[in-house]
Design a protein around this motif. Structure first.
Motif, PDB file in Angstrom:
ATOM      1  N   GLU A  97       0.897  -1.238  -0.098  1.00  0.00           N
ATOM      2  CA  GLU A  97      -0.010  -0.101   0.179  1.00  0.00           C
ATOM      3  C   GLU A  97       0.963   1.260  -0.010  1.00  0.00           C
ATOM      4  OE1 GLU A  97      -3.221   1.649   3.022  1.00  0.00           O
ATOM      5  OE2 GLU A  97      -3.314  -0.400   2.644  1.00  0.00           O
ATOM      6  N   ARG A  98       2.135   1.356   0.621  1.00  0.00           N
ATOM      7  CA  ARG A  98       2.898   2.453   0.838  1.00  0.00           C
ATOM      8  C   ARG A  98       3.797   2.521  -0.401  1.00  0.00           C
ATOM      9  NH1 ARG A  98       4.229   4.738   5.698  1.00  0.00           N
ATOM     10  NH2 ARG A  98       2.967   3.961   7.445  1.00  0.00           N
ATOM     11  N   GLY A  99       3.801   1.483  -1.289  1.00  0.00           N
ATOM     12  CA  GLY A  99       4.635   1.436  -2.586  1.00  0.00           C
ATOM     13  C   GLY A  99       6.086   1.072  -2.194  1.00  0.00           C
ATOM     14  N   TRP A 100       6.281   0.303  -1.274  1.00  0.00           N
ATOM     15  CA  TRP A 100       7.581  -0.268  -0.986  1.00  0.00           C
ATOM     16  C   TRP A 100       7.921  -1.374  -1.675  1.00  0.00           C
ATOM     17  CZ3 TRP A 100       7.716  -0.346   5.227  1.00  0.00           C
ATOM     18  CH2 TRP A 100       7.432   0.975   5.491  1.00  0.00           C
ATOM     19  N   VAL A 101       6.826  -2.165  -1.953  1.00  0.00           N
ATOM     20  CA  VAL A 101       6.995  -3.467  -2.824  1.00  0.00           C
ATOM     21  C   VAL A 101       5.820  -3.546  -3.765  1.00  0.00           C
ATOM     22  CG1 VAL A 101       6.925  -6.004  -2.694  1.00  0.00           C
ATOM     23  CG2 VAL A 101       7.437  -4.726  -0.783  1.00  0.00           C
ATOM     24  N   SER A 102       6.353  -3.680  -5.141  1.00  0.00           N
ATOM     25  CA  SER A 102       5.331  -3.750  -6.070  1.00  0.00           C
ATOM     26  C   SER A 102       4.388  -5.004  -5.962  1.00  0.00           C
ATOM     27  CB  SER A 102       6.066  -3.847  -7.611  1.00  0.00           C
ATOM     28  OG  SER A 102       6.552  -5.181  -7.447  1.00  0.00           O
ATOM     29  N   SER A 103       3.065  -4.728  -6.594  1.00  0.00           N
ATOM     30  CA  SER A 103       1.842  -5.670  -6.018  1.00  0.00           C
ATOM     31  C   SER A 103       2.194  -7.141  -6.954  1.00  0.00           C
ATOM     32  CB  SER A 103       0.700  -5.129  -6.485  1.00  0.00           C
ATOM     33  OG  SER A 103       0.595  -4.709  -7.876  1.00  0.00           O
ATOM     34  N   ASP A 104       3.050  -6.998  -8.130  1.00  0.00           N
ATOM     35  CA  ASP A 104       3.224  -8.432  -8.578  1.00  0.00           C
ATOM     36  C   ASP A 104       4.450  -9.255  -8.259  1.00  0.00           C
ATOM     37  OD1 ASP A 104       4.774  -6.517  -9.488  1.00  0.00           O
ATOM     38  OD2 ASP A 104       4.910  -7.184 -11.560  1.00  0.00           O
TER      39      ASP A 104
END
Lengths: 444, 209
Positions: B91-98
């Motif tokens: 959610e914070r954009g630290w890890v990509s969703s894929d």
């Protein structure tokens, strides 16, 4: 002894004031057993003390002051030779999560003000914690966040106050006072043992930089003199200088922190010929020429014969600037990016100019601004295809311009960032997409 | 001669080999620890035990890294379950969703750097502003700012190094809070005296604490 006499006088006066305040408070404090009405009457009709009472009060204060004075003298009194007294530490202040335990086997307990710690105690703090300890008779220790510290020894032996503190991780600031006894204060980290003489210093140990000795936060002007274990070299620190077990000399530490150590650093430190080669390497680096090493460079020149590295007074340093490289991009993309920057250079510079004025870096457009524009246009006009060096060359021109208008490193960085923002605006305006469409043979 | 057919055969083989080499390089296996410290000490109340346990680890796992970083970002609202921590990180954009991020696999410096840039609101240089906080440029930015020593985005960290990094992050958070408090005072206050009053200084200290 003169300063000690002054100190006792000071203590006596403090005691007088405190004693008088305490006794005065005791005289006027309402009796808790009395009812409100009586208390109101008492407050309204309290009589001033008589001359006799004042005399008694003065005598009381003097007695208290003498007792305090004697106690203070006793603290600084040396013990008989060979006699030993174990001292303790007291928690003076705690913020956040902090715990201590009596020894390695005991359970942890939350630290609270006035907790008394015996030698062998261990203390640990969390991410937003800080703990202040009074250790023995003469030392104050401020334990920083994420730190674990042990106090294996706090003892007075004859006329010597011996304290051993160990930092297993994190940072602690120490302030060691002179109270008329000899100080033997040693701090250890997993990689270093320091015997420290001086008034204040900080030691931090972490996985990224190992052991570092820094000026205490409470005393930025402290002069620190320390000798590393198994080393004959005495290192002198002041202000924000740092000495670490990897780079004991604070001047070199600051230098290498600024420019990055060359690969042959360790060998160079031991080899006089290598030092010359190292110095040559520094001389040839154009960025280094502009840097100012703000610690006592002269001492390094004397020791290692290094050339003067400070630039002319009007040349601001470019601290740590690394030209942006885009190694994953191929030549076509550089041609596109640099080509677009060239096409939008006028608008970019307009935005850059207003940004500089808004940030109060310039009031009127200087001559160098036009010069930078012309130089970048020269890069643009030199070829129709561009490479990474053209991309870096554009920023070199901007840095040169920024150095010419800025008076310090922060302003240089701010100026470069304003250009970056101006450039970003152009990239995000949609013009870049149009430029790509115009210049690439994309399948329709 | 047979050289032309052989060359024709060799070129596709070399291309395939190169692709395999490249994809193999990207999918290089990482160290997997038997467990994570955050499994045992996964609550913010266990912070001190978590730090002690982490200090002795030779490699920081994704679970430990996310727990430590989320604590640094927001100490109160850290979920205790790894899946929820991973969701919070996405959610914070630290890890990509894929991207799959096994709990006990060694954490990449690049992922940690992206998180640190987010926590400290570091916008970065021109490249990072243009192309976003990728692991590569977030790592470079932290190296440039001397928050990290010279590292690359695919390296891992030891527990002691990670604790050191967390301390640096929290120290800079304190500076930022102090700076914001000063800015707020400057905006709100009409005083000409630059020195803070005692009550304001105490308030700022509490805020820092």
């Amino acid at each position: 002894m003169k300063h000690l006499t002054k100190r006792w006088q000071g203590l006596t006066w403090c005691a007088c004031i405190l004693g008088a305040a305490t006794l005065a408070h005791a005289n006027v404090a309402p009796d808790p057993a009395a009812d409100d009405e009586a208390a109101d009457e008492t407050a309204a009709t309290v009589d001033p003390p008589t001359v006799r009472e004042m005399g008694e009060l003065a005598e009381e204060v003097l007695r208290a002051a003498e007792a305090l004075s004697a106690e203070a003298r006793a603290i600084a009194e040396p013990l008989e030779e060979g006699e030993q007294r174990v001292l303790q530490a007291v928690v003076m202040n705690v913020t956040g999560r902090a715990q201590w335990r009596e020894d390695a086997e005991s359970p942890w307990r939350n630290a609270e003000i006035d907790d008394v710690l015996s030698p062998g105690a261990m203390i640990r703090t969390g991410g937003r914690a800080r703990l202040t300890l009074r250790v023995g008779k003469n030392a104050t220790v401020q334990i920083d966040r994420n730190t674990r510290l042990s106090l294996p020894e706090i003892v007075q032996e004859g006329a010597t106050l011996r304290t051993r503190a160990g930092i297993e991780r994190g940072r602690a600031d120490f302030k060691v006072d002179e109270i008329g006894l000899r100080n033997d204060f040693t701090v250890t980290s997993p990689s270093t043992t320091l015997a420290v003489r001086g008034t204040g210093f900080g030691l931090r140990y972490g996985g990224l930089d190992g052991t570092q000795v820094v000026a205490a936060r409470t005393n930025e002007m402290a002069s620190i003199e320390l000798t590393y274990f198994l080393s004959r070299v005495t290192v002198l620190l002041s202000g924000a200088a740092i000495s670490s077990d990897r780079q004991q000399n604070p001047v070199l530490a600051a230098l290498f922190q600024t420019v990055g150590p060359p690969a042959a650093f360790t060998a160079a430190m031991e080899d006089a010929e290598m030092v010359d080669a190292l110095a040559d390497a520094f001389e040839r680096n154009p960025i280094v020429d502009l840097r100012q090493v703000d610690v006592t460079l002269a001492s390094v020149q004397d020791t290692l014969n290094l050339p003067v590295l400070t630039g002319p007074a009007d040349s601001p340093p470019v601290d740590g600037f690394v030209p942006i490289d885009l190694p994953t991009f191929n030549g076509e993309l550089f041609t596109l990016i640099v080509g677009f920057v060239c096409q939008q250079l006028g608008q970019t510079f307009e935005s850059f100019e207003s940004g500089l004025i808004q940030a109060e870096l310039i009031t009127t457009v200087p001559q160098e601004f036009g010069q930078a524009f012309d130089n970048i246009m020269a890069i643009c006009d030199a070829s129709e295809t561009y490479t990474e060096s053209d991309w870096i060359g554009i920023f070199d021109e901007i840095i040169t311009f920024c150095q010419s208008i800025a008076s310090n490193q922060e302003q240089v960085n701010l100026c470069v960032n304003i250009f970056g923002d101006a450039l970003s605006e152009q990239f995000q305006s949609g013009a870049f997409e149009q430029y790509i469409l115009d210049n690439l043979d994309l399948p329709q | 001669m047979h050289s032309e057919p052989i060359a024709r055969l060799l070129i596709p083989v070399m291309i395939v080999s190169l692709i395999l080499l490249l994809t193999g390089g990207c999918a290089m296996e990482r160290t997997v620890a038997p467990d994570s410290v955050a499994e045992t000490y996964g609550s913010p109340d266990d912070e001190l035990d978590f730090l002690d346990g982490l200090e002795r680890r030779r490699v920081v796992t994704n679970h430990d890294a996310l727990f430590g970083l989320l604590m640094a970002a927001d100490q109160a609202g850290v979920p205790e379950v790894y899946e929820e921590q991973l969701a919070a990180a996405r959610e914070r954009g630290w890890v990509s969703s894929d991207r799959d991020l096994p709990a006990n696999e060694s954490a990449r410096v690049g992922m940690i750097a992206v998180a640190v840039c987010d926590i400290l609101e570091i916008k970065g240089g021109v490249t990072m502003r243009l192309f976003g906080p990728s692991p590569r440029y977030a790592t470079r930015e932290l190296v440039f700012r001397r928050i990290l020593p010279r590292r690359t985005e695919n390296q891992s960290m030891t527990g002691l190094e990670f604790i050191d990094l967390l301390s640096r992050v929290q120290e800079r958070q304190d500076f930022r809070r102090a700076e914001q408090a000063r800015e707020a005072r400057r905006e709100n206050g009409s005083r000409t005296d630059a020195r803070p009053r005692i009550d304001e200084a105490a308030g700022a200290t509490e805020e820092l604490g």
